[in-house]
Design a protein around this motif. Structure first.
Motif, PDB file in Angstrom:
ATOM      1  N   VAL A  50       2.787  -4.971  -6.758  1.00 48.22           N
ATOM      2  CA  VAL A  50       1.877  -4.273  -5.851  1.00 48.22           C
ATOM      3  C   VAL A  50       1.965  -2.766  -6.082  1.00 48.22           C
ATOM      4  N   THR A  51       3.166  -2.250  -6.165  1.00 49.85           N
ATOM      5  CA  THR A  51       3.358  -0.815  -6.408  1.00 49.85           C
ATOM      6  C   THR A  51       2.701  -0.389  -7.714  1.00 49.85           C
ATOM      7  N   ASN A  52       2.879  -1.174  -8.778  1.00 47.48           N
ATOM      8  CA  ASN A  52       2.274  -0.841 -10.076  1.00 47.48           C
ATOM      9  C   ASN A  52       0.747  -0.823  -9.981  1.00 47.48           C
ATOM     10  N   SER A  53       0.173  -1.800  -9.303  1.00 48.54           N
ATOM     11  CA  SER A  53      -1.285  -1.849  -9.149  1.00 48.54           C
ATOM     12  C   SER A  53      -1.791  -0.644  -8.368  1.00 48.54           C
ATOM     13  N   LEU A  54      -1.130  -0.338  -7.258  1.00 53.35           N
ATOM     14  CA  LEU A  54      -1.553   0.789  -6.432  1.00 53.35           C
ATOM     15  C   LEU A  54      -1.397   2.117  -7.169  1.00 53.35           C
ATOM     16  N   ALA A  55      -0.374   2.219  -8.010  1.00 51.34           N
ATOM     17  CA  ALA A  55      -0.161   3.454  -8.773  1.00 51.34           C
ATOM     18  C   ALA A  55      -1.287   3.698  -9.777  1.00 51.34           C
ATOM     19  N   ARG A  56      -1.924   2.638 -10.254  1.00 48.74           N
ATOM     20  CA  ARG A  56      -3.012   2.756 -11.220  1.00 48.74           C
ATOM     21  C   ARG A  56      -4.383   2.815 -10.571  1.00 48.74           C
ATOM     22  N   ALA A  57      -4.455   2.545  -9.278  1.00 46.95           N
ATOM     23  CA  ALA A  57      -5.742   2.423  -8.589  1.00 46.95           C
ATOM     24  C   ALA A  57      -6.474   3.752  -8.459  1.00 46.95           C
ATOM     25  N   THR A  58      -7.795   3.663  -8.611  1.00 50.42           N
ATOM     26  CA  THR A  58      -8.664   4.782  -8.279  1.00 50.42           C
ATOM     27  C   THR A  58      -9.051   4.677  -6.807  1.00 50.42           C
ATOM     28  N   VAL A  59      -9.301   3.438  -6.378  1.00 48.92           N
ATOM     29  CA  VAL A  59      -9.622   3.129  -4.987  1.00 48.92           C
ATOM     30  C   VAL A  59      -8.779   1.930  -4.583  1.00 48.92           C
ATOM     31  N   ALA A  60      -8.225   1.963  -3.365  1.00 52.08           N
ATOM     32  CA  ALA A  60      -7.449   0.820  -2.883  1.00 52.08           C
ATOM     33  C   ALA A  60      -7.701   0.602  -1.401  1.00 52.08           C
ATOM     34  N   ASN A  61      -7.707  -0.668  -1.025  1.00 54.73           N
ATOM     35  CA  ASN A  61      -7.769  -1.097   0.371  1.00 54.73           C
ATOM     36  C   ASN A  61      -6.528  -1.931   0.613  1.00 54.73           C
ATOM     37  N   ILE A  62      -5.795  -1.609   1.663  1.00 53.26           N
ATOM     38  CA  ILE A  62      -4.501  -2.237   1.919  1.00 53.26           C
ATOM     39  C   ILE A  62      -4.464  -2.689   3.375  1.00 53.26           C
ATOM     40  N   VAL A  63      -4.128  -3.967   3.605  1.00 49.35           N
ATOM     41  CA  VAL A  63      -4.103  -4.511   4.960  1.00 49.35           C
ATOM     42  C   VAL A  63      -2.816  -5.305   5.181  1.00 49.35           C
ATOM     43  N   GLY A  64      -2.215  -5.097   6.350  1.00 48.08           N
ATOM     44  CA  GLY A  64      -1.023  -5.850   6.741  1.00 48.08           C
ATOM     45  C   GLY A  64       0.210  -4.966   6.768  1.00 48.08           C
ATOM     46  N   GLU A  65       1.128  -5.320   7.644  1.00 48.01           N
ATOM     47  CA  GLU A  65       2.342  -4.520   7.839  1.00 48.01           C
ATOM     48  C   GLU A  65       3.147  -4.357   6.554  1.00 48.01           C
ATOM     49  N   LYS A  66       3.425  -5.455   5.844  1.00 45.52           N
ATOM     50  CA  LYS A  66       4.256  -5.372   4.633  1.00 45.52           C
ATOM     51  C   LYS A  66       3.584  -4.535   3.556  1.00 45.52           C
ATOM     52  N   ALA A  67       2.315  -4.798   3.307  1.00 44.47           N
ATOM     53  CA  ALA A  67       1.598  -4.095   2.242  1.00 44.47           C
ATOM     54  C   ALA A  67       1.475  -2.598   2.546  1.00 44.47           C
ATOM     55  N   VAL A  68       1.093  -2.269   3.767  1.00 43.09           N
ATOM     56  CA  VAL A  68       0.928  -0.857   4.133  1.00 43.09           C
ATOM     57  C   VAL A  68       2.288  -0.159   4.167  1.00 43.09           C
ATOM     58  N   ASP A  69       3.305  -0.800   4.716  1.00 39.29           N
ATOM     59  CA  ASP A  69       4.648  -0.193   4.731  1.00 39.29           C
ATOM     60  C   ASP A  69       5.129   0.107   3.313  1.00 39.29           C
ATOM     61  N   LEU A  70       4.880  -0.814   2.384  1.00 40.82           N
ATOM     62  CA  LEU A  70       5.274  -0.591   0.991  1.00 40.82           C
ATOM     63  C   LEU A  70       4.545   0.621   0.422  1.00 40.82           C
ATOM     64  N   ALA A  71       3.244   0.712   0.656  1.00 34.46           N
ATOM     65  CA  ALA A  71       2.467   1.846   0.151  1.00 34.46           C
ATOM     66  C   ALA A  71       2.967   3.169   0.726  1.00 34.46           C
ATOM     67  N   VAL A  72       3.334   3.176   1.991  1.00 34.37           N
ATOM     68  CA  VAL A  72       3.879   4.386   2.626  1.00 34.37           C
ATOM     69  C   VAL A  72       5.251   4.705   2.042  1.00 34.37           C
ATOM     70  N   ASP A  73       6.130   3.695   1.971  1.00 30.35           N
ATOM     71  CA  ASP A  73       7.488   3.902   1.453  1.00 30.35           C
ATOM     72  C   ASP A  73       7.486   4.421   0.017  1.00 30.35           C
ATOM     73  N   GLU A  74       6.505   3.991  -0.773  1.00 24.83           N
ATOM     74  CA  GLU A  74       6.421   4.412  -2.178  1.00 24.83           C
ATOM     75  C   GLU A  74       5.688   5.747  -2.340  1.00 24.83           C
ATOM     76  N   GLY A  75       5.226   6.342  -1.232  1.00 20.38           N
ATOM     77  CA  GLY A  75       4.542   7.625  -1.301  1.00 20.38           C
ATOM     78  C   GLY A  75       3.112   7.540  -1.806  1.00 20.38           C
ATOM     79  N   ILE A  76       2.539   6.346  -1.790  1.00 21.91           N
ATOM     80  CA  ILE A  76       1.173   6.153  -2.257  1.00 21.91           C
ATOM     81  C   ILE A  76       0.171   6.478  -1.157  1.00 21.91           C
ATOM     82  N   VAL A  77       0.539   6.181   0.078  1.00 16.03           N
ATOM     83  CA  VAL A  77      -0.302   6.439   1.248  1.00 16.03           C
ATOM     84  C   VAL A  77       0.515   7.259   2.244  1.00 16.03           C
ATOM     85  N   ASP A  78      -0.095   8.264   2.834  1.00 14.76           N
ATOM     86  CA  ASP A  78       0.550   9.058   3.872  1.00 14.76           C
ATOM     87  C   ASP A  78       0.469   8.293   5.192  1.00 14.76           C
ATOM     88  N   GLU A  79       1.588   8.174   5.875  1.00 12.10           N
ATOM     89  CA  GLU A  79       1.646   7.415   7.129  1.00 12.10           C
ATOM     90  C   GLU A  79       0.637   7.923   8.166  1.00 12.10           C
TER      91      GLU A  79
END
Length: 96
Positions: A50-79
């Protein structure tokens, strides 16, 4: 988690969701979010995939506690940009 990747003329579109939210609809006021199989359906993926995919994304939609928490923890999305929608969370990413 489930991840789907689609190449578009604008770049890589990535959709990620927690397995539990696939097929569900969430509402908050006048806003409604349906996590459809058509858009979010894809392959089961671990955190690294998931992290690798999001790192390459131009556009991403993320839904759910686990997925969004991962994106925040990895610095991909600002909380601060995470939206609560009913009983779940949603974030979007756009790289220009």
């Amino acid at each position: 988690m489930i991840v789907a990747e689609r190449e578009t003329p604008e770049g890589l579109l990535v959709a990620v969701c927690d397995r539990e939210v696939l097929g569900e609809t969430f509402e908050s006021g006048e806003f409604s979010l349906t996590v459809t199989e058509e858009f979010y359906g894809g392959d089961d993926a671990g955190e690294q995939e998931v992290t690798n995919s999001l790192a390459r994304a131009t556009v991403a939609n993320i839904v759910g506690e686990k997925a969004v928490d991962l994106a925040v923890d990895e610095g991909i999305v600002d909380e601060a940009n995470v939206l609560e929608v009913g009983e779940t969370v949603h974030a979007q990413l756009l790289r220009m």
